[in-house]
Design a protein around this motif. Structure first.
Motif, PDB file in Angstrom:
ATOM      1  N   ARG A 167       0.752  -1.224  -0.100  1.00 37.93           N
ATOM      2  CA  ARG A 167      -0.160   0.133  -0.006  1.00 37.93           C
ATOM      3  C   ARG A 167       0.937   1.395   0.199  1.00 37.93           C
ATOM      4  O   ARG A 167       1.982   1.400   0.551  1.00 37.93           O
ATOM      5  N   ARG A 168       0.079   2.159  -0.712  1.00 40.41           N
ATOM      6  CA  ARG A 168       0.873   3.648  -0.515  1.00 40.41           C
ATOM      7  C   ARG A 168       1.991   3.619  -1.412  1.00 40.41           C
ATOM      8  O   ARG A 168       3.308   3.456  -0.888  1.00 40.41           O
ATOM      9  N   ASP A 182      -3.665   1.632  -3.225  1.00 40.96           N
ATOM     10  CA  ASP A 182      -3.176   3.031  -3.032  1.00 40.96           C
ATOM     11  C   ASP A 182      -1.977   3.290  -3.891  1.00 40.96           C
ATOM     12  O   ASP A 182      -0.868   3.585  -3.459  1.00 40.96           O
ATOM     13  N   ASN A 207      -7.719   0.905  -6.033  1.00 37.96           N
ATOM     14  CA  ASN A 207      -7.445   2.072  -6.031  1.00 37.96           C
ATOM     15  C   ASN A 207      -5.944   2.374  -6.522  1.00 37.96           C
ATOM     16  O   ASN A 207      -4.970   2.621  -5.838  1.00 37.96           O
TER      17      ASN A 207
END
Length: 522
Positions: free
Chosen positions: A305-306, A335, A374
């Motif tokens: 993530r991110r 993300d 996402n």
């Protein structure tokens, strides 16, 4: 003038003394002073170990390799140690497998094991660095001969028996794989459970296995590194796995596998450790040969993530940006942002999101079920085979993906399957066959200003099969477009249009008989 000349000389002497004193105070430990030979005439393993021990005893310092060639076994770093490899210095690692015993705690393709020592290795250390303008050579050819790529069955050996003895209780992957081989090559650089790791400036070649492989680390910086692993199996370039706060920049990579990959453990072992990969930035890198430019997975069982990827060039990789997983992995990739990327000579797909990387059958959603969501791509130029491929699971569609401001010259366009909430905005694909966008089993699709400047004869620009809910807007097809939209499948419904200009289109919509609703695009 003589007075100023003398003054300048005095200042020069003072500055020189200052730098000498500072260097001494910082603790530079020249490996030659500890018995190493820079003509590769003697194995330097023990000499390097002594230099590191002396630096560590003093609280830390720089272990210095002046120009020359060094032959060594594994190098184990401790806290507050910098390995500095001067320009003109070459560290050549032995290909004698015995030099990498005893086996140490390691991780291999996302599974925690005991294995041969990596060539550079650190565990539970902080403030460590490998830097300089020199070369490190892993001499991996002998190791490659034991890869499954080259042999179907690894011959029984004392190394294999030792591996089995130490890994009786290993938590094997759900899917068949390496555990059946029982002989694992070591990574080149592996740091385990470390903080504040820096790898900078060096050139790396001929890795036995994955090249730079931090594991469970926090605050990792990899900068200005050149990696060259041609024609070598599983020689991924940079693989930060289950790490936090990773910064990769200004690197030049050419490998026999993926160039940069982000991972977080494999199947049950990865889920048990439960350490995600998070907060990664990748920027200003060039990737040449390799299976993928930047890849996430397939070992991502603790989640990723991110992540931001920007300002990169891929030239000649099999795929550009690839996210892959399969049933049994579990974990969530979310993300992710990709911006300002140029791709050329891509042999397969420029963009791939694939939840069916391995052949599996449908199963109920559980901890074994991976998910992608996402994920956003923007400002991409590409040239190659297929523009993009999204392949979700029937039980877990890929969700919330967008493509923005893209110009692509490809053989084929985008194929989207088993997905939800997918958006295209200002996307140009000059493809030579098939539709620009082909969607199947998709819920929620937005097509906004999507076109081909070179429409394919007899093909629709957009083809929908069992798509539920789509808006097509700001279409302005080029002259010669025969069909803009082709729709089929009994589930296809709620297809609407807005602000479109179809003056150059011979037939705007073709819908097959199984489509129940009449489609009319404005």
């Amino acid at each position: 003038m003589k007075r100023y000349t003398k003054l300048g000389l005095i200042l020069t002497i003072i500055v020189t003394c200052f730098y000498v004193t500072t260097a001494s105070a910082q603790g530079h430990y020249n490996v030659l002073k500890y018995g190493a030979k820079n003509d590769s005439s003697k194995l330097a393993t023990e000499s390097i170990k002594k230099a590191i021990a002396a630096a560590s005893k003093a609280g830390g310092g720089t272990v210095y390799f002046p120009a020359g060639k060094y032959l060594t076994g594994p190098i184990h770093l401790k806290s507050n140690i910098t390995i500095y490899i001067e320009a003109g210095a070459e560290i050549h690692f032995s290909d004698n497998f015995d030099h990498y015993l005893p086996m140490v705690k390691s991780r291999w393709e996302g599974t925690d094991v005991m294995n041969f020592s990596p060539l550079f290795y650190a565990i539970n250390a902080e403030n460590i660095a490998i830097k300089g303008r020199g070369l490190i050579d892993g001499h991996g050819k002998k190791w490659w001969a034991y890869s499954e790529v080259h042999v179907k069955k690894i011959p029984t050996s004392r190394w294999q028996e030792e591996f089995k003895r130490l890994n009786k209780d290993v938590l094997a992957p759900d899917l068949p794989g390496w555990i059946e081989r029982g002989f694992l090559r070591p990574p080149f650089i592996q740091t385990m459970d470390c903080k504040n790791v820096l790898i900078e400036g060096i050139t790396i070649t001929n890795s036995p296995f994955w090249t730079i492989n931090p594991q469970y680390c926090d605050n990792v910086t990899i900068s200005k590194v050149t990696i060259n692993n041609p024609d070598s199996p599983n020689s991924d370039g940079i693989n930060p796995e289950s790490c936090r706060n990773v910064h990769i920049s200004d690197c030049h990579i050419s490998t026999g596998d993926d160039c940069i990959t982000i991972k977080s453990g494999k199947d049950r072992s990865g889920r048990k450790a439960n350490v995600p990969a998070e907060n990664y930035t990748i920027t200003n890198c060039t990737m040449l040969s390799g299976h993928g430019g930047v890849v996430i997975g397939s070992e991502m069982s603790a989640g990723v993530r991110r992540v931001t990827i920007s300002n990169c060039v891929f030239d000649g990789t099999d795929r550009g940006l690839r996210i892959k997983s399969a049933r049994g992995r579990g974990g969530v990739v979310e993300d992710i942002r990709v911006n300002n990327v140029i791709m050329r000579n891509i042999r397969d797909q420029a963009i791939v999101l694939d939840l069916q990387y391995a052949t599996t059958t449908v199963e109920p959603v559980s901890e074994r079920t991976p998910a992608f969501r996402n994920i956003h791509f923007s400002n991409i130029t590409a040239h190659g085979n297929r523009a993009g491929y999204l392949n979700g699971l029937e039980e877990m569609p890929i969700e919330n993906v967008s493509f923005n401001n893209m110009n692509m010259d490809m053989q084929t366009g985008f194929r989207i399957k088993n997905s939800k909430d997918i958006e295209f905005h200002n996307v140009r694909v000059n493809n030579k066959k098939g539709p620009v966008v082909e969607a199947e089993n998709v819920v929620g699709l937005q097509i906004d200003d999507v076109r081909s400047q070179k429409p394919v004869a007899g093909e629709a620009i957009i083809e929908l099969t069992n798509v539920e809910g789509a808006i097509i807007q700001n279409a302005f097809p080029a002259k010669g477009t025969e069909v803009y939209l082709k729709a089929k499948g009994a589930k296809t419904s709620d297809i609407v249009g807005k602000a479109n200009h179809f003056g150059n289109v011979k037939t705007v919509v073709i819908q097959e008989a199984d489509v129940k609703e009449k489609i009319k695009l404005d």
